[in-house]
Design a protein around this motif. Structure first.
Motif, PDB file in Angstrom:
ATOM      1  N   GLN A  28       0.827  -1.205   0.000  1.00  0.00           N
ATOM      2  CA  GLN A  28       0.000   0.000   0.000  1.00  0.00           C
ATOM      3  C   GLN A  28       0.861   1.254   0.000  1.00  0.00           C
ATOM      4  OE1 GLN A  28      -3.605   0.244  -0.093  1.00  0.00           O
ATOM      5  NE2 GLN A  28      -2.832   2.238  -0.752  1.00  0.00           N
ATOM      6  N   THR A  29       1.948   1.226   0.735  1.00  0.00           N
ATOM      7  CA  THR A  29       2.858   2.374   0.770  1.00  0.00           C
ATOM      8  C   THR A  29       3.480   2.592  -0.597  1.00  0.00           C
ATOM      9  OG1 THR A  29       3.351   1.940   3.101  1.00  0.00           O
ATOM     10  CG2 THR A  29       4.866   3.382   1.903  1.00  0.00           C
ATOM     11  N   ARG A  30       3.871   1.512  -1.241  1.00  0.00           N
ATOM     12  CA  ARG A  30       4.458   1.640  -2.580  1.00  0.00           C
ATOM     13  C   ARG A  30       3.436   2.204  -3.569  1.00  0.00           C
ATOM     14  NH1 ARG A  30       9.229  -0.030  -3.673  1.00  0.00           N
ATOM     15  NH2 ARG A  30      10.407  -1.335  -2.228  1.00  0.00           N
ATOM     16  N   THR A  31       2.205   1.724  -3.473  1.00  0.00           N
ATOM     17  CA  THR A  31       1.145   2.237  -4.345  1.00  0.00           C
ATOM     18  C   THR A  31       0.934   3.724  -4.105  1.00  0.00           C
ATOM     19  OG1 THR A  31       0.026   0.089  -4.403  1.00  0.00           O
ATOM     20  CG2 THR A  31      -1.300   2.021  -4.934  1.00  0.00           C
ATOM     21  N   ASN A  32       0.938   4.131  -2.848  1.00  0.00           N
ATOM     22  CA  ASN A  32       0.743   5.543  -2.523  1.00  0.00           C
ATOM     23  C   ASN A  32       1.905   6.401  -2.990  1.00  0.00           C
ATOM     24  OD1 ASN A  32      -1.676   4.839  -1.337  1.00  0.00           O
ATOM     25  ND2 ASN A  32      -0.914   4.927   0.766  1.00  0.00           N
ATOM     26  N   LEU A  33       3.120   5.885  -2.887  1.00  0.00           N
ATOM     27  CA  LEU A  33       4.277   6.621  -3.385  1.00  0.00           C
ATOM     28  C   LEU A  33       4.165   6.825  -4.897  1.00  0.00           C
ATOM     29  CD1 LEU A  33       7.225   5.031  -1.372  1.00  0.00           C
ATOM     30  CD2 LEU A  33       6.637   7.461  -1.422  1.00  0.00           C
ATOM     31  N   THR A  34       3.707   5.795  -5.598  1.00  0.00           N
ATOM     32  CA  THR A  34       3.546   5.905  -7.046  1.00  0.00           C
ATOM     33  C   THR A  34       2.519   6.975  -7.395  1.00  0.00           C
ATOM     34  OG1 THR A  34       4.146   3.589  -7.412  1.00  0.00           O
ATOM     35  CG2 THR A  34       2.877   4.671  -9.144  1.00  0.00           C
ATOM     36  N   GLN A  35       1.390   6.969  -6.689  1.00  0.00           N
ATOM     37  CA  GLN A  35       0.362   7.977  -6.960  1.00  0.00           C
ATOM     38  C   GLN A  35       0.872   9.378  -6.633  1.00  0.00           C
ATOM     39  OE1 GLN A  35      -3.572   7.149  -5.483  1.00  0.00           O
ATOM     40  NE2 GLN A  35      -4.198   9.289  -5.591  1.00  0.00           N
ATOM     41  N   ALA A  36       1.590   9.496  -5.526  1.00  0.00           N
ATOM     42  CA  ALA A  36       2.125  10.804  -5.147  1.00  0.00           C
ATOM     43  C   ALA A  36       3.106  11.313  -6.196  1.00  0.00           C
ATOM     44  CB  ALA A  36       2.805  10.713  -3.783  1.00  0.00           C
ATOM     45  N   MET A  37       3.962  10.434  -6.703  1.00  0.00           N
ATOM     46  CA  MET A  37       4.925  10.854  -7.724  1.00  0.00           C
ATOM     47  C   MET A  37       4.222  11.294  -9.000  1.00  0.00           C
ATOM     48  SD  MET A  37       8.273   8.371  -7.361  1.00  0.00           S
ATOM     49  CE  MET A  37       7.388   6.815  -7.334  1.00  0.00           C
ATOM     50  N   ARG A  38       3.159  10.607  -9.368  1.00  0.00           N
ATOM     51  CA  ARG A  38       2.391  11.007 -10.547  1.00  0.00           C
ATOM     52  C   ARG A  38       1.832  12.415 -10.361  1.00  0.00           C
ATOM     53  NH1 ARG A  38      -0.865   5.306 -10.857  1.00  0.00           N
ATOM     54  NH2 ARG A  38       0.614   4.141 -12.124  1.00  0.00           N
ATOM     55  N   GLY A  39       1.298  12.662  -9.168  1.00  0.00           N
ATOM     56  CA  GLY A  39       0.748  13.983  -8.904  1.00  0.00           C
ATOM     57  C   GLY A  39       1.806  15.064  -8.923  1.00  0.00           C
ATOM     58  N   GLU A  40       2.961  14.780  -8.329  1.00  0.00           N
ATOM     59  CA  GLU A  40       4.040  15.768  -8.305  1.00  0.00           C
ATOM     60  C   GLU A  40       4.540  16.055  -9.725  1.00  0.00           C
ATOM     61  OE1 GLU A  40       4.754  17.318  -5.670  1.00  0.00           O
ATOM     62  OE2 GLU A  40       4.027  16.039  -4.053  1.00  0.00           O
ATOM     63  N   ALA A  41       4.680  15.010 -10.527  1.00  0.00           N
ATOM     64  CA  ALA A  41       5.154  15.191 -11.897  1.00  0.00           C
ATOM     65  C   ALA A  41       4.171  16.003 -12.724  1.00  0.00           C
ATOM     66  CB  ALA A  41       5.403  13.831 -12.552  1.00  0.00           C
ATOM     67  N   PHE A  42       2.883  15.718 -12.554  1.00  0.00           N
ATOM     68  CA  PHE A  42       1.872  16.455 -13.314  1.00  0.00           C
ATOM     69  C   PHE A  42       1.811  17.910 -12.880  1.00  0.00           C
ATOM     70  CE2 PHE A  42      -2.511  17.715 -14.420  1.00  0.00           C
ATOM     71  CZ  PHE A  42      -2.500  17.382 -15.761  1.00  0.00           C
ATOM     72  N   ALA A  43       1.952  18.163 -11.588  1.00  0.00           N
ATOM     73  CA  ALA A  43       1.973  19.539 -11.107  1.00  0.00           C
ATOM     74  C   ALA A  43       3.182  20.282 -11.649  1.00  0.00           C
ATOM     75  CB  ALA A  43       1.982  19.559  -9.581  1.00  0.00           C
ATOM     76  N   ASN A  44       4.311  19.615 -11.681  1.00  0.00           N
ATOM     77  CA  ASN A  44       5.523  20.212 -12.223  1.00  0.00           C
ATOM     78  C   ASN A  44       5.292  20.688 -13.656  1.00  0.00           C
ATOM     79  OD1 ASN A  44       8.563  20.585 -12.521  1.00  0.00           O
ATOM     80  ND2 ASN A  44       8.205  18.970 -14.014  1.00  0.00           N
ATOM     81  N   ALA A  45       4.659  19.837 -14.454  1.00  0.00           N
ATOM     82  CA  ALA A  45       4.397  20.191 -15.847  1.00  0.00           C
ATOM     83  C   ALA A  45       3.341  21.287 -15.958  1.00  0.00           C
ATOM     84  CB  ALA A  45       3.949  18.942 -16.612  1.00  0.00           C
TER      85      ALA A  45
END
Length: 316
Positions: free
Chosen positions: A42-59
């Motif tokens: 679950q932690t790994r899944t949440n890290l993946t979702q968080a990274m997606r959000g951070e990357a999209f915000a960056n763009a």
């Protein structure tokens, strides 16, 4: 990049990120390349979702900064310009380190080859067919063009991997970057399916940009500047051409006031819902470092949501 599930959009509320508060640090995540502690799924899944959000915000914030500059609002442009840099260099990088995203140059290339191959042979051709059937010709043409680009990226990465493994051949010359300007405007597509596909594609391109940036840094640090240049150039294409071209069709950029409202919504969601939930789940799973990082980010996001609120209220 990895296979489709890693590059795809996590559906639901748009998650965007913020810069760290002045003087704050988030030291929970280990440095890239260090031993990574075992994490619960679950932690790994949440890290993946968080990274997606951070990357999209960056763009997204990069485009919002350009729009603010066009409107003659340099202070707002500066806010949007600084924020994505910190999101990539701090939030995304710390989460990537904790999840063990970056590995050896060979493993990073293998990951990139898999993702580029999926996009060039499956995802983008499918999106192009669906857009054409829906009458969204411009989107169909763009998806087809990007599929060709991704195939070229895959070939370049494969050549680089061959060079690493056998010493034969050479790391290819990095591709040229042709930036796309994204003015404020409404969506230029009509089909709900095309809009959803654009959203998925944009999240994938944003994530690829962020990942390849870290892969480039690792290649440089490991003494392979030619590979670093290749990763950097492809990363720039993913952001400045692919993501931006899709954002222009999707109507991602609005007026500065609208863009600030979008940012506020995302920051509030992350600070009040997403990161606190992730922190609680990580703590319950015994993943202390992840819980600490998620909680830090939640506090950070709350402060920046307020900063965007203040900025929007001050617009004349």
């Amino acid at each position: 990049m990895t296979a489709y599930p890693i590059r795809a959009l996590v559906t639901g509320t748009l998650a965007v990120s913020v810069v760290l508060c002045a003087g704050a640090t988030a030291s929970a995540a280990p440095a890239v390349g260090t031993a990574i502690p075992a994490l619960q799924q679950q932690t790994r899944t949440n890290l993946t979702q968080a990274m997606r959000g951070e990357a999209f915000a960056n763009a997204s914030y990069t485009l919002f900064a350009a729009q603010a500059q066009r409107e003659g609002r340099p202070a707002v442009a500066d806010l949007f310009r600084k924020t994505p840099a910190v999101e990539l260099d701090e939030h995304f990088t710390q989460e990537a380190a904790l999840s063990g995203l970056v590995s050896s140059n060979e493993a990073n290339l293998t990951d990139a080859i898999t993702g580029e191959g999926y996009e060039s042979t499956t995802m983008y051709p499918t999106f192009a067919q669906q857009a054409k059937a829906a009458g969204d010709t411009a989107a169909a043409d763009l998806f087809t063009e990007i599929a060709k680009d991704e195939a070229a990226h895959q070939a370049a990465y494969q050549a680089a991997l061959t060079k690493l493994r056998t010493g034969k051949g050479a790391i290819p010359t990095p591709p040229a970057v042709n930036p796309v300007t994204v003015p404020a405007g409404q969506p230029k597509v009509t089909s709900a399916q095309t809009k959803a596909n654009l959203d998925t594609a944009m999240h994938g391109e944003a994530l690829a940009h962020a990942k390849y940036t870290l892969y480039a840094q690792h290649a440089q640090q490991s003494g392979n500047p030619a590979l670093a240049r290749l990763f950097t150039a492809v990363s720039d294409v993913e952001l400045q051409e692919h993501y931006s071209g899709e954002a222009a069709l999707a109507g991602t950029v609005g007026t500065t006031s609208q863009n600030l409202a979008t940012a506020i919504t995302g920051e509030t969601y992350e600070s009040q819902t997403m990161y606190p939930t992730f922190a609680q789940q990580a703590k319950a799973a015994g993943d202390t470092a992840a819980a600490t990082l998620f909680q830090h980010n939640a506090t950070d996001e709350a402060g920046h949501a307020q900063a965007f609120q203040t900025t929007r209220k001050g617009l004349s």
